[in-house]
Write a protein that holds these residues in place. Structure first.
Motif, PDB file in Angstrom:
ATOM      1  N   SER A  38      13.344  40.975  89.174  1.00 26.11           N
ATOM      2  CA  SER A  38      14.176  40.279  88.508  1.00 26.11           C
ATOM      3  C   SER A  38      14.182  38.681  88.918  1.00 26.11           C
ATOM      4  CB  SER A  38      15.481  40.450  88.467  1.00 26.11           C
ATOM      5  OG  SER A  38      16.075  40.576  89.798  1.00 26.11           O
ATOM      6  N   GLN A  39      13.530  38.353  90.170  1.00 23.71           N
ATOM      7  CA  GLN A  39      13.507  37.219  90.824  1.00 23.71           C
ATOM      8  C   GLN A  39      12.195  36.423  90.302  1.00 23.71           C
ATOM      9  OE1 GLN A  39      13.910  38.780  94.926  1.00 23.71           O
ATOM     10  NE2 GLN A  39      14.788  36.828  95.398  1.00 23.71           N
ATOM     11  N   ASP A  40      12.296  35.111  89.943  1.00 23.87           N
ATOM     12  CA  ASP A  40      11.210  34.634  89.277  1.00 23.87           C
ATOM     13  C   ASP A  40      10.263  33.903  90.617  1.00 23.87           C
ATOM     14  OD1 ASP A  40       9.240  33.083  88.099  1.00 23.87           O
ATOM     15  OD2 ASP A  40      10.659  31.581  87.084  1.00 23.87           O
ATOM     16  N   TYR A  41       9.313  34.617  90.718  1.00 22.26           N
ATOM     17  CA  TYR A  41       8.091  34.304  91.704  1.00 22.26           C
ATOM     18  C   TYR A  41       6.892  33.998  90.978  1.00 22.26           C
ATOM     19  CZ  TYR A  41      11.215  34.624  95.959  1.00 22.26           C
ATOM     20  OH  TYR A  41      12.136  34.395  97.011  1.00 22.26           O
ATOM     21  N   SER A  42       6.990  33.724  89.773  1.00 20.44           N
ATOM     22  CA  SER A  42       5.377  33.581  89.087  1.00 20.44           C
ATOM     23  C   SER A  42       4.856  32.564  89.540  1.00 20.44           C
ATOM     24  CB  SER A  42       5.770  33.437  87.552  1.00 20.44           C
ATOM     25  OG  SER A  42       6.795  32.128  87.380  1.00 20.44           O
ATOM     26  N   TRP A  43       5.291  31.607  90.297  1.00 20.97           N
ATOM     27  CA  TRP A  43       4.465  30.428  91.075  1.00 20.97           C
ATOM     28  C   TRP A  43       3.991  30.624  92.171  1.00 20.97           C
ATOM     29  CZ3 TRP A  43       6.714  30.648  95.844  1.00 20.97           C
ATOM     30  CH2 TRP A  43       7.916  31.045  95.669  1.00 20.97           C
ATOM     31  N   MET A  44       4.181  31.902  92.694  1.00 27.03           N
ATOM     32  CA  MET A  44       3.431  32.540  93.887  1.00 27.03           C
ATOM     33  C   MET A  44       2.078  33.076  93.591  1.00 27.03           C
ATOM     34  SD  MET A  44       4.236  33.073  97.077  1.00 27.03           S
ATOM     35  CE  MET A  44       2.861  33.612  98.430  1.00 27.03           C
ATOM     36  N   ALA A  45       1.115  32.509  94.149  1.00 28.94           N
ATOM     37  CA  ALA A  45      -0.362  32.879  93.832  1.00 28.94           C
ATOM     38  C   ALA A  45      -1.016  33.348  94.864  1.00 28.94           C
ATOM     39  CB  ALA A  45      -1.130  31.300  93.502  1.00 28.94           C
ATOM     40  N   GLY A  60      -0.685  30.920  97.916  1.00 28.53           N
ATOM     41  CA  GLY A  60      -0.882  29.600  97.368  1.00 28.53           C
ATOM     42  C   GLY A  60       0.277  29.693  96.439  1.00 28.53           C
ATOM     43  N   THR A  61       0.677  28.423  96.019  1.00 28.57           N
ATOM     44  CA  THR A  61       1.498  27.957  94.984  1.00 28.57           C
ATOM     45  C   THR A  61       0.922  27.200  93.736  1.00 28.57           C
ATOM     46  OG1 THR A  61       2.198  26.227  96.298  1.00 28.57           O
ATOM     47  CG2 THR A  61       3.625  28.299  96.884  1.00 28.57           C
ATOM     48  N   VAL A  62       1.695  27.590  92.658  1.00 31.14           N
ATOM     49  CA  VAL A  62       1.243  26.889  91.369  1.00 31.14           C
ATOM     50  C   VAL A  62       2.323  25.671  91.442  1.00 31.14           C
ATOM     51  CG1 VAL A  62       1.318  27.000  88.749  1.00 31.14           C
ATOM     52  CG2 VAL A  62       0.794  29.129  90.261  1.00 31.14           C
ATOM     53  N   ILE A  63       1.555  24.467  91.424  1.00 25.61           N
ATOM     54  CA  ILE A  63       2.313  23.276  91.405  1.00 25.61           C
ATOM     55  C   ILE A  63       2.288  22.502  90.054  1.00 25.61           C
ATOM     56  CG2 ILE A  63       1.915  22.805  93.722  1.00 25.61           C
ATOM     57  CD1 ILE A  63       0.019  20.967  93.353  1.00 25.61           C
ATOM     58  N   ASN A  64       1.347  22.785  89.127  1.00 23.71           N
ATOM     59  CA  ASN A  64       1.290  22.419  87.738  1.00 23.71           C
ATOM     60  C   ASN A  64       0.554  23.401  86.687  1.00 23.71           C
ATOM     61  OD1 ASN A  64      -1.256  21.702  87.750  1.00 23.71           O
ATOM     62  ND2 ASN A  64      -0.560  19.436  88.146  1.00 23.71           N
ATOM     63  N   GLN A  65       0.291  23.043  85.634  1.00 23.65           N
ATOM     64  CA  GLN A  65      -0.309  23.980  84.647  1.00 23.65           C
ATOM     65  C   GLN A  65      -1.737  24.111  85.192  1.00 23.65           C
ATOM     66  OE1 GLN A  65       0.203  21.705  80.855  1.00 23.65           O
ATOM     67  NE2 GLN A  65       1.004  23.684  80.185  1.00 23.65           N
ATOM     68  N   ARG A  66      -2.548  23.375  86.086  1.00 24.11           N
ATOM     69  CA  ARG A  66      -3.665  23.603  86.546  1.00 24.11           C
ATOM     70  C   ARG A  66      -4.031  23.810  87.850  1.00 24.11           C
ATOM     71  NH1 ARG A  66      -7.408  22.799  81.672  1.00 24.11           N
ATOM     72  NH2 ARG A  66      -9.130  23.278  83.136  1.00 24.11           N
ATOM     73  N   TRP A  67      -3.031  23.523  88.791  1.00 28.00           N
ATOM     74  CA  TRP A  67      -3.515  23.374  90.210  1.00 28.00           C
ATOM     75  C   TRP A  67      -2.608  24.271  91.013  1.00 28.00           C
ATOM     76  CZ3 TRP A  67      -7.285  20.290  92.333  1.00 28.00           C
ATOM     77  CH2 TRP A  67      -7.853  19.330  91.408  1.00 28.00           C
ATOM     78  N   VAL A  68      -3.190  24.778  92.067  1.00 29.86           N
ATOM     79  CA  VAL A  68      -2.706  25.779  93.182  1.00 29.86           C
ATOM     80  C   VAL A  68      -2.935  24.917  94.335  1.00 29.86           C
ATOM     81  CG1 VAL A  68      -2.816  27.761  94.405  1.00 29.86           C
ATOM     82  CG2 VAL A  68      -2.795  27.711  91.776  1.00 29.86           C
ATOM     83  N   LEU A  69      -1.664  24.970  95.352  1.00 24.52           N
ATOM     84  CA  LEU A  69      -1.808  24.477  96.446  1.00 24.52           C
ATOM     85  C   LEU A  69      -1.943  25.562  97.744  1.00 24.52           C
ATOM     86  CD1 LEU A  69      -1.121  21.998  98.374  1.00 24.52           C
ATOM     87  CD2 LEU A  69       1.178  22.761  98.336  1.00 24.52           C
ATOM     88  N   THR A  70      -2.968  25.559  98.575  1.00 22.73           N
ATOM     89  CA  THR A  70      -3.197  26.370  99.646  1.00 22.73           C
ATOM     90  C   THR A  70      -3.357  25.700 100.894  1.00 22.73           C
ATOM     91  OG1 THR A  70      -4.285  28.449  99.974  1.00 22.73           O
ATOM     92  CG2 THR A  70      -5.501  26.746  99.027  1.00 22.73           C
ATOM     93  N   ASN A 162       4.670  31.654  80.697  1.00 18.96           N
ATOM     94  CA  ASN A 162       5.579  32.222  81.580  1.00 18.96           C
ATOM     95  C   ASN A 162       5.403  31.874  82.982  1.00 18.96           C
ATOM     96  OD1 ASN A 162       3.298  33.544  81.590  1.00 18.96           O
ATOM     97  ND2 ASN A 162       4.206  35.751  81.426  1.00 18.96           N
ATOM     98  N   ILE A 163       4.360  31.258  83.441  1.00 18.66           N
ATOM     99  CA  ILE A 163       4.031  30.936  84.626  1.00 18.66           C
ATOM    100  C   ILE A 163       4.857  29.562  85.161  1.00 18.66           C
ATOM    101  CG2 ILE A 163       2.514  30.457  86.648  1.00 18.66           C
ATOM    102  CD1 ILE A 163       2.590  33.316  85.690  1.00 18.66           C
ATOM    103  N   ASN A 164       5.839  29.644  85.970  1.00 19.34           N
ATOM    104  CA  ASN A 164       6.427  28.416  86.546  1.00 19.34           C
ATOM    105  C   ASN A 164       5.886  27.970  87.646  1.00 19.34           C
ATOM    106  OD1 ASN A 164       8.964  28.661  84.634  1.00 19.34           O
ATOM    107  ND2 ASN A 164       9.811  30.177  85.649  1.00 19.34           N
ATOM    108  N   HIS A 165       6.464  26.710  87.880  1.00 19.81           N
ATOM    109  CA  HIS A 165       5.700  25.740  88.941  1.00 19.81           C
ATOM    110  C   HIS A 165       6.862  25.579  90.066  1.00 19.81           C
ATOM    111  CE1 HIS A 165       4.007  23.442  85.270  1.00 19.81           C
ATOM    112  NE2 HIS A 165       3.633  24.693  85.601  1.00 19.81           N
ATOM    113  N   VAL A 166       6.107  25.943  91.528  1.00 19.96           N
ATOM    114  CA  VAL A 166       7.111  25.749  92.523  1.00 19.96           C
ATOM    115  C   VAL A 166       7.492  24.078  92.683  1.00 19.96           C
ATOM    116  CG1 VAL A 166       5.183  25.257  94.117  1.00 19.96           C
ATOM    117  CG2 VAL A 166       7.397  26.298  95.025  1.00 19.96           C
ATOM    118  N   ALA A 167       8.647  24.037  93.140  1.00 22.38           N
ATOM    119  CA  ALA A 167       9.024  22.514  93.592  1.00 22.38           C
ATOM    120  C   ALA A 167       8.601  22.020  94.752  1.00 22.38           C
ATOM    121  CB  ALA A 167      10.686  22.323  93.376  1.00 22.38           C
TER     122      ALA A 167
END
Length: 396
Positions: A38-45, A60-70, A162-167
């Motif tokens: 139930s927790q939204d961790y869709s930004w977790m990569a 890693g983390t999704v930070i926008n529609q095309r980029w992942v930070l690691t 349905n993939i959210n971005h981490v702040a």
């Protein structure tokens, strides 16, 4: 330390130097609890190695529609020749939108098209011996271990809606968190004011992996306290360059973990090997959870992780916030953007003219004999290895 112990360490280090440092990486959180569906961790990569049957290597983390930070050390390694190389996009993929470490749906996988490493990334401690007028030598730290440890991965198509971005913590957020969380620190009553998440083993020796995403609460440690715990009494500063450092963040377990019988296990919750690249989060002044750090490493000891007294360290995102925005705002011109350490190696390789054998004036000078002596090379290898052995990267 006795001469026999020193020789044993040297032998171990030379053996280590002779091995490839391209081992796979596995991620885990010690003392963590499973993230609920139930927790939204869709930004977790999960960063995957395509060349190794899509095995998980780092977080890693999704930070926008095309980029992942690691973390940079997740994609930069040393080859058999000792030179640093960046893992090419063709060997990387990203899995998002699932709490499983196992590939269950091909729709969760995204191919990587670009790898951008922070220019000033420095994987190992770099020391310089400076001869003083009185004949003594002074050890100068050119770069601390795992300095500027961050990288960005661009995927070949936009993430699903349905993939959210981490702040991400802005530079202002980071400054505010440094002060507020620092004031909360108490060694006797450690606060649970940050969270780390990742996949894999719950064992302090790193054996096994978890099939589910885990999260643990940690205590933020002020930089002056972290500096004291990691550097006080050392000949040089190997991990934290000063009590005012603004490139790293430190944490400790908030409490001791007990077994089912109530016996202390003498370790606590912690990030560990392969959590590398994953997020350390905290609540900003508005109460929003923001990614404050990137899992980077920790000093090696009897415990691989979970130490109650030796802090783990993270890349401080606020320091690099403007650089991150500048990169994700456009499409890179090349598939790989190398850090300076690789460009400098390439410049050295191209430094001597093949036709004349003459070195340009901006190249590194060598001795009249044409190079350093064997013992000088061995000594440099020993120093580099000793420095590396002091610091544990959050990998296998």
């Amino acid at each position: 330390m006795t001469i026999r112990h020193l020789l044993a360490l040297v032998g171990l280090c030379l053996l280590y130097i002779g091995q490839a440092i391209a081992s796979d990486v596995t991620g885990y959180v010690v003392g963590g609890t499973p993230v609920k569906p139930s927790q939204d961790y869709s930004w977790m990569a999960s960063i995957r190695l395509s060349s190794n049957q899509l095995s998980h290597t780092c977080g890693g983390t999704v930070i926008n529609q095309r980029w992942v930070l690691t973390a940079a050390h997740c994609v930069v390694r040393q080859g058999d020749d000792g030179k640093y190389i960046v893992t090419p996009p063709s060997q990387l993929s990203v899995m998002v939108g699932t709490t499983s470490s196992v590939v269950e749906d091909v729709a969760t996988l995204y191919a990587v098209s670009h790898v951008v490493v922070y220019p000033k990334y420095s994987p190992q401690l770099i020391l310089k011996e400076v001869l003083q007028p009185d004949g003594t030598t002074l050890t100068e730290v050119i770069s601390t271990a795992l300095e500027n440890d961050l990288a960005l991965l661009r995927v070949d198509k936009p993430f699903s809606v349905n993939i959210n971005h981490v702040a991400l913590a802005t530079d202002k957020d980071a400054d505010e968190l440094d002060v507020r969380l620092g004031l909360q620190w108490s060694d006797k009553e450690r606060p649970e004011n940050t969270k780390v998440s990742g996949w894999g083993s719950t064992q302090i020796n790193g054996d096994g992996v978890s099939e589910r995403l885990l999260e643990a609460k940690l205590s933020f440690v002020p930089m002056d306290e972290c500096f004291t715990r990691l550097e006080l009494g050392n000949d040089a500063n190997y991990i934290i360059d000063s009590p005012m450092n603004r490139t790293k963040i430190c944490t400790l377990p908030p409490s001791v973990i007990f077994d089912s019988d109530g016996t202390s296990l003498e370790f606590g919750s912690d990030s560990c090997k392969g959590d590398s690249g994953g997020p350390l989060r905290a609540q900003n002044e508005l109460g929003e959870w923001v990614q404050f750090g990137i899992v980077s490493g920790g000093p090696i000891g009897k415990l691989v992780c979970g130490s109650l007294v030796r802090p783990s360290f993270y890349t401080r995102i606020g320091t690099y916030y403007s650089w991150i925005l500048s990169i994700v705002d456009k499409v890179p011109t090349q598939p790989i953007t190398n850090p300076d350490i690789i460009r400098e190696e390439e410049a050295k390789d191209n430094c001597i003219s093949a036709s004349t054998g003459i070195s340009h004036t901006n190249c590194n000078l060598k001795s009249a004999s044409g190079g350093a002596s064997t013992w000088e090379v061995i000594l440099m290898m020993i120093i580099a290895c000793w420095a590396r052995c002091r610091v544990g990267i959050r990998e296998e």
